[in-house]
Design an enzyme around this catalytic site. Structure first.
Site, short mmCIF file in Angstrom:
data_model
loop_
_atom_site.label_atom_id
_atom_site.label_comp_id
_atom_site.label_asym_id
_atom_site.label_seq_id
_atom_site.Cartn_x
_atom_site.Cartn_y
_atom_site.Cartn_z
N MET A 83 0.89 -1.11 -0.10
CA MET A 83 -0.03 -0.07 0.11
C MET A 83 1.15 1.33 0.03
SD MET A 83 -2.70 -1.18 2.85
CE MET A 83 -1.26 -1.43 4.01
N ASP A 84 1.07 1.68 -1.25
CA ASP A 84 1.95 3.05 -1.45
C ASP A 84 1.07 4.19 -1.90
OD1 ASP A 84 4.48 4.16 -1.25
OD2 ASP A 84 5.34 3.03 -2.94
N GLY A 85 1.55 5.46 -1.09
CA GLY A 85 1.05 6.53 -1.80
C GLY A 85 0.10 7.47 -0.93
N THR A 226 0.82 -0.28 -5.41
CA THR A 226 0.03 1.04 -5.69
C THR A 226 1.03 2.03 -5.96
OG1 THR A 226 -0.42 1.81 -3.48
CG2 THR A 226 -2.10 0.34 -4.59
#
Length: 279
Positions: A83-85, A226
């Site tokens: 889960m990036d961003g 992501t």
């Protein structure tokens, strides 16, 4: 941080997060989704209140059909997500970083609901790497507080929905490299103690000693990352050996049903040969 949801039964535990790293590893949690039949939360059972952080789960949920683009027999059993961003999502909107993480938690709840509805058995989420300890202490404190609140708020909901949560690693810490190292150390000690011989060592034995051995399906079928990043970041390095990879340009808080459907459609169009010739 990573956590894995297995949709079947739940280990009731009260997790306390601190703002100091216990080691140079990364946290991972695993959740198991109910396997009796592809039922889960009702369509209107998603997160309803950002302030309380409590998702209202309708226990009278009815069976939800798969979107027409998907085939149930081709659904992955285990999906892993980096889960990036969250921070970039907040900065693009001129919002405090904390609100980016809050929005990310809402995206987590939405994904759990989708996995339950669509019959995915295990969902593993990776949210906090060892490098993130280098961020400002106030940000780490906010993030740990959000992790703690989200888990504690959702335990009762997980229990009602038949979800088992497994925290993998040292407290909240997990590292793919460290996982392989500790498995080798354990096996080496067993050889030293005369419990096994070196000829007994194989990939199956190593998998039994990995920290994901508490999950029914320890090896993900599909990895999603992501925010446009194209790397594994020390996440489940052994377990992802044969996983299909999908990289989304959406920041994590924007990753919803349409984006997940795109990833699953891409997965179902691939031939998983495991080294064999294509059919």
């Amino acid at each position: 941080m990573a956590f894995s949801l297995q949709l079947q039964q739940i280990f009731l535990l009260h997790t306390r997060f601190c703002s100091q790293p216990k080691s140079i590893t990364n946290p991972l949690i695993s959740l198991k989704l109910p396997s009796i039949h592809p039922l889960a939360f009702a369509q209107n059972a998603a997160v309803s209140n950002i302030d309380t952080g409590v998702a209202a789960i309708d226990t009278s949920a009815e069976e939800v059909l798969l979107p027409p683009q998907l085939k149930r027999e081709l659904m992955p059993k285990h999906v892993a997500v980096i889960m990036d961003g969250n921070r970039r999502w907040a900065k693009m909107r001129g919002l405090p970083v904390a609100l980016g993480y809050e929005a990310g938690i809402r995206a987590v709840r939405n994904l759990i609901e989708l996995c339950g509805n669509w019959g995915i058995r295990v969902l593993t989420l990776f949210a906090f790497s060892s490098d993130n300890w280098l961020r400002p202490k106030v940000e780490v404190d906010i993030l740990m507080s959000l992790f703690e609140r989200a888990l504690n708020d959702e335990l009762e909901n997980f229990a009602r929905a038949g979800i088992r949560i497994s925290i993998i690693g040292d407290s909240i810490n997990y590292s793919g490299q460290h996982d392989v190292v500790q498995a080798c150390q354990t096996i080496a000690q067993k050889v030293k103690d005369g419990i096994i011989e070196t000829k007994d060592i194989n990939s199956f034995l190593i998998e039994q000693e990995l920290q994901t051995n508490c999950i029914d399906f320890p090896c993900p079928d599909l990895l999603i990352r992501t925010s446009g990043e194209l790397r594994l970041s020390n996440f489940l390095l052994w377990q992802l050996a044969y996983a299909e990879l999908f990289f989304s340009h959406s920041h994590w808080p924007d990753f919803g049903e349409a984006e997940f459907l795109e990833a699953l459609c891409s997965f179902q169009q691939r031939q998983r040969r495991y080294g064999r010739q294509s059919s």
